[in-house]
Write a protein that holds these residues in place. Sequence first.
Motif, PDB file in Angstrom:
ATOM      1  N   MET A 145      77.916  26.914  56.554  1.00  0.00           N
ATOM      2  CA  MET A 145      77.800  27.582  55.083  1.00  0.00           C
ATOM      3  C   MET A 145      79.290  27.350  54.941  1.00  0.00           C
ATOM      4  SD  MET A 145      75.687  30.497  53.664  1.00  0.00           S
ATOM      5  CE  MET A 145      74.998  31.145  54.009  1.00  0.00           C
ATOM      6  N   GLY A 146      78.957  26.609  53.432  1.00  0.00           N
ATOM      7  CA  GLY A 146      80.173  26.708  52.897  1.00  0.00           C
ATOM      8  C   GLY A 146      80.418  25.433  53.095  1.00  0.00           C
ATOM      9  N   ARG A 147      79.964  24.447  53.824  1.00  0.00           N
ATOM     10  CA  ARG A 147      80.386  22.812  54.324  1.00  0.00           C
ATOM     11  C   ARG A 147      79.623  22.240  54.078  1.00  0.00           C
ATOM     12  NH1 ARG A 147      82.115  24.809  61.147  1.00  0.00           N
ATOM     13  NH2 ARG A 147      83.753  26.080  60.083  1.00  0.00           N
ATOM     14  N   LYS A 148      80.003  20.933  54.005  1.00  0.00           N
ATOM     15  CA  LYS A 148      79.784  19.464  53.806  1.00  0.00           C
ATOM     16  C   LYS A 148      77.599  19.838  54.528  1.00  0.00           C
ATOM     17  CE  LYS A 148      79.329  15.137  51.866  1.00  0.00           C
ATOM     18  NZ  LYS A 148      81.006  13.472  51.665  1.00  0.00           N
ATOM     19  N   SER A 149      78.236  20.015  56.108  1.00  0.00           N
ATOM     20  CA  SER A 149      76.763  20.074  57.281  1.00  0.00           C
ATOM     21  C   SER A 149      76.102  20.333  56.758  1.00  0.00           C
ATOM     22  CB  SER A 149      77.819  19.912  58.061  1.00  0.00           C
ATOM     23  OG  SER A 149      78.210  21.846  58.092  1.00  0.00           O
ATOM     24  N   LEU A 150      75.342  21.218  55.775  1.00  0.00           N
ATOM     25  CA  LEU A 150      74.643  22.265  54.943  1.00  0.00           C
ATOM     26  C   LEU A 150      73.772  21.220  54.649  1.00  0.00           C
ATOM     27  CD1 LEU A 150      73.306  24.810  55.591  1.00  0.00           C
ATOM     28  CD2 LEU A 150      74.379  26.102  53.986  1.00  0.00           C
ATOM     29  N   GLU A 151      73.890  20.236  54.276  1.00  0.00           N
ATOM     30  CA  GLU A 151      73.646  19.835  52.528  1.00  0.00           C
ATOM     31  C   GLU A 151      72.493  19.222  53.882  1.00  0.00           C
ATOM     32  OE1 GLU A 151      76.022  17.085  51.089  1.00  0.00           O
ATOM     33  OE2 GLU A 151      76.955  18.915  49.635  1.00  0.00           O
ATOM     34  N   ASP A 152      72.446  18.506  54.548  1.00  0.00           N
ATOM     35  CA  ASP A 152      71.353  17.655  55.631  1.00  0.00           C
ATOM     36  C   ASP A 152      70.353  18.255  54.951  1.00  0.00           C
ATOM     37  OD1 ASP A 152      73.461  15.784  55.010  1.00  0.00           O
ATOM     38  OD2 ASP A 152      73.870  16.101  57.182  1.00  0.00           O
ATOM     39  N   PRO A 153      70.179  19.668  56.221  1.00  0.00           N
ATOM     40  CA  PRO A 153      68.570  20.627  55.872  1.00  0.00           C
ATOM     41  C   PRO A 153      68.735  21.110  54.748  1.00  0.00           C
ATOM     42  CG  PRO A 153      70.823  22.006  56.460  1.00  0.00           C
ATOM     43  CD  PRO A 153      71.304  20.570  56.826  1.00  0.00           C
ATOM     44  N   ILE A 154      69.104  21.103  53.614  1.00  0.00           N
ATOM     45  CA  ILE A 154      68.333  21.072  52.331  1.00  0.00           C
ATOM     46  C   ILE A 154      68.283  19.876  51.409  1.00  0.00           C
ATOM     47  CG2 ILE A 154      69.513  21.810  49.973  1.00  0.00           C
ATOM     48  CD1 ILE A 154      71.453  23.788  50.974  1.00  0.00           C
ATOM     49  N   LEU A 155      68.976  19.054  51.571  1.00  0.00           N
ATOM     50  CA  LEU A 155      68.336  17.599  51.560  1.00  0.00           C
ATOM     51  C   LEU A 155      66.526  17.250  51.542  1.00  0.00           C
ATOM     52  CD1 LEU A 155      71.410  15.373  51.276  1.00  0.00           C
ATOM     53  CD2 LEU A 155      69.797  16.166  49.135  1.00  0.00           C
ATOM     54  N   GLU A 156      66.645  17.753  53.595  1.00  0.00           N
ATOM     55  CA  GLU A 156      65.986  17.160  53.950  1.00  0.00           C
ATOM     56  C   GLU A 156      64.312  17.973  53.545  1.00  0.00           C
ATOM     57  OE1 GLU A 156      63.879  17.792  58.913  1.00  0.00           O
ATOM     58  OE2 GLU A 156      65.919  18.340  58.140  1.00  0.00           O
ATOM     59  N   GLU A 157      64.872  19.334  53.363  1.00  0.00           N
ATOM     60  CA  GLU A 157      63.577  20.214  52.743  1.00  0.00           C
ATOM     61  C   GLU A 157      63.146  19.706  51.481  1.00  0.00           C
ATOM     62  OE1 GLU A 157      61.137  22.231  53.452  1.00  0.00           O
ATOM     63  OE2 GLU A 157      62.048  22.726  54.773  1.00  0.00           O
ATOM     64  N   CYS A 179      76.644  38.766  47.553  1.00  0.00           N
ATOM     65  CA  CYS A 179      75.184  38.230  48.169  1.00  0.00           C
ATOM     66  C   CYS A 179      76.118  37.475  49.435  1.00  0.00           C
ATOM     67  CB  CYS A 179      74.241  36.988  47.698  1.00  0.00           C
ATOM     68  SG  CYS A 179      73.779  35.924  48.652  1.00  0.00           S
ATOM     69  N   ILE A 180      75.829  37.784  50.780  1.00  0.00           N
ATOM     70  CA  ILE A 180      76.492  36.674  51.504  1.00  0.00           C
ATOM     71  C   ILE A 180      76.249  35.038  51.517  1.00  0.00           C
ATOM     72  CG2 ILE A 180      74.927  36.485  53.997  1.00  0.00           C
ATOM     73  CD1 ILE A 180      77.161  37.883  55.532  1.00  0.00           C
ATOM     74  N   ALA A 181      75.026  35.433  51.253  1.00  0.00           N
ATOM     75  CA  ALA A 181      74.951  33.691  51.246  1.00  0.00           C
ATOM     76  C   ALA A 181      74.713  32.839  49.993  1.00  0.00           C
ATOM     77  CB  ALA A 181      73.291  33.401  51.697  1.00  0.00           C
ATOM     78  N   GLU A 182      76.021  33.624  49.473  1.00  0.00           N
ATOM     79  CA  GLU A 182      76.266  33.125  47.597  1.00  0.00           C
ATOM     80  C   GLU A 182      76.478  31.099  47.762  1.00  0.00           C
ATOM     81  OE1 GLU A 182      79.480  33.020  43.780  1.00  0.00           O
ATOM     82  OE2 GLU A 182      79.629  34.803  45.614  1.00  0.00           O
ATOM     83  N   SER A 183      76.892  31.156  48.670  1.00  0.00           N
ATOM     84  CA  SER A 183      77.712  29.834  48.161  1.00  0.00           C
ATOM     85  C   SER A 183      76.566  28.337  48.909  1.00  0.00           C
ATOM     86  CB  SER A 183      78.593  29.004  49.705  1.00  0.00           C
ATOM     87  OG  SER A 183      78.184  29.394  51.316  1.00  0.00           O
ATOM     88  N   LEU A 184      75.281  29.010  50.106  1.00  0.00           N
ATOM     89  CA  LEU A 184      73.894  28.159  50.145  1.00  0.00           C
ATOM     90  C   LEU A 184      73.123  28.169  49.525  1.00  0.00           C
ATOM     91  CD1 LEU A 184      71.637  27.210  52.275  1.00  0.00           C
ATOM     92  CD2 LEU A 184      71.490  29.729  52.880  1.00  0.00           C
ATOM     93  N   VAL A 185      72.599  29.719  48.877  1.00  0.00           N
ATOM     94  CA  VAL A 185      72.066  30.067  47.633  1.00  0.00           C
ATOM     95  C   VAL A 185      72.612  28.807  45.714  1.00  0.00           C
ATOM     96  CG1 VAL A 185      70.646  30.874  45.592  1.00  0.00           C
ATOM     97  CG2 VAL A 185      71.597  32.008  48.023  1.00  0.00           C
ATOM     98  N   ARG A 186      73.624  29.226  45.868  1.00  0.00           N
ATOM     99  CA  ARG A 186      74.523  28.006  45.063  1.00  0.00           C
ATOM    100  C   ARG A 186      74.039  26.709  44.764  1.00  0.00           C
ATOM    101  NH1 ARG A 186      78.591  29.756  41.122  1.00  0.00           N
ATOM    102  NH2 ARG A 186      79.073  31.613  41.201  1.00  0.00           N
TER     103      ARG A 186
END
Length: 449
Positions: free
Chosen positions: A87-99, A388-395
């Motif tokens: 969360m809040g890191r570049k590594s989270l981009e990969d699962p979002i892009l995969e989806e 919201c605890i997941a704000e950075s994820l949602v953005r």
Amino acid sequence: MHLQYLQISKKYGPVCTVYFGSRPTIVVTGYQALKEVFTDYGDTFLNRGSMPVFDRLFKFEGLSFSNGDTWRQLRQFTMQTLRDFGMGRKSLEDPILEEAHHIVKHFRSLKEEPFEPSTTLTCASSNIIAKILTGTRFGYNDKEWMEILRKSHKAFHIISSVWGQLYDLFPTIMNCLPGPHRNIFTLLAPLEDELMKTIKLHQETLDPACPRDYIDCFLIRMRQEEKNVGVKTPFTVINLKASIYDMFLGGTESTAVTVNYGYLILIKHPELQEKIHEEIDQVIGQAREPRGEDRSQMPYMNALVHEIQRYSDIFPLGFARATSRDITFHGYNIPKGTNVFPMLTTALRDPAHFETPGEFNIKHFLDENDKFKKNNAFLPFAAGKRACIAESLVRLQLFLFFTITLQKFTLKSMVDPKDLDISPTESGIENVPPARKIIFIPRTIEGGA
């Protein structure tokens, strides 16, 4: 009901009392008053207030619906664990892009046949949450999971309907009366059951040396807390279930509905797509996938996503707070434990901060040089310690989903855009967008698709 509260606030000001059945509730409207509730007096308005539907669902357990030390420990643990998983890191981009690639593949398979995307978008959003919380992903052809999501979405539809609003006003009476509101809890039960099965499977396969996801981390913390004999701990299976249940419901529904609303706005205003396509082709092109860092170079897309969130106004009422102590607020004495509704819609549509608050206007987030500009009244995630605890994820998810969709497709309405009605079908705790079929036309760029 929120439209009625707006009329009351125009007469009585930004702080007034409305009775929800027999419960006196302070309704707070306008950016300035909301800012005071969320930040200036944040600790005083920190507790979660009563919301009968959610009180029955969560029984005051879990991350969002507990208070006091239980809430503090659960939130601190959850924020740290989510950061550990990207969360809040570049590594989270990969699962979002995969989806996002799965979405693109699915839209291409339609071969320009009109398609109503709400259930697919709900599954896609749930997969981002599921990856972090449970380490799993569900296919769009998984009939059992898609049915669970369909029922959950229908439950939110009922919660936002007149029946759901009556339940929140008169819960004791409505529990005795027939009507669609009685289906809310039945419709949500399959998701709760599925999450409990997942927890039990994790308990059976847990390796404390190698946590796979949020559930594993929670179970490891539970084992650590068991050593503190006689000390009350919030790390229990009940709180684990309530926390992931809450994050699944909130994270999945809000993001999916926002993307769905965004698609409707784009087919209602096709001229927006032309400008976005031009920006995507200049900054990203067709040869590579978008990244979060592209936001700084894409002011029009960034402004579009913000304005979609503002205009769609997914949770107009916000979620109830309660005072943690007696307070004098705007000249009124408010006792400890009083319910407070900070109406997010009145910040998102505050005429002092948005030039045309009732209209979709991307210039709300662009300056005179067409550079992205922030707006303090942009509060779809609330603010302060209960934000919201997941704000950075949602953005990040919204930016990548919209960018990769418009990189690959032109979205088209089945009717003349000027005749297309995208007004909410229900407007209660959630603004529910209408079900409209969309044509996804693959873009053909000079030199390739």
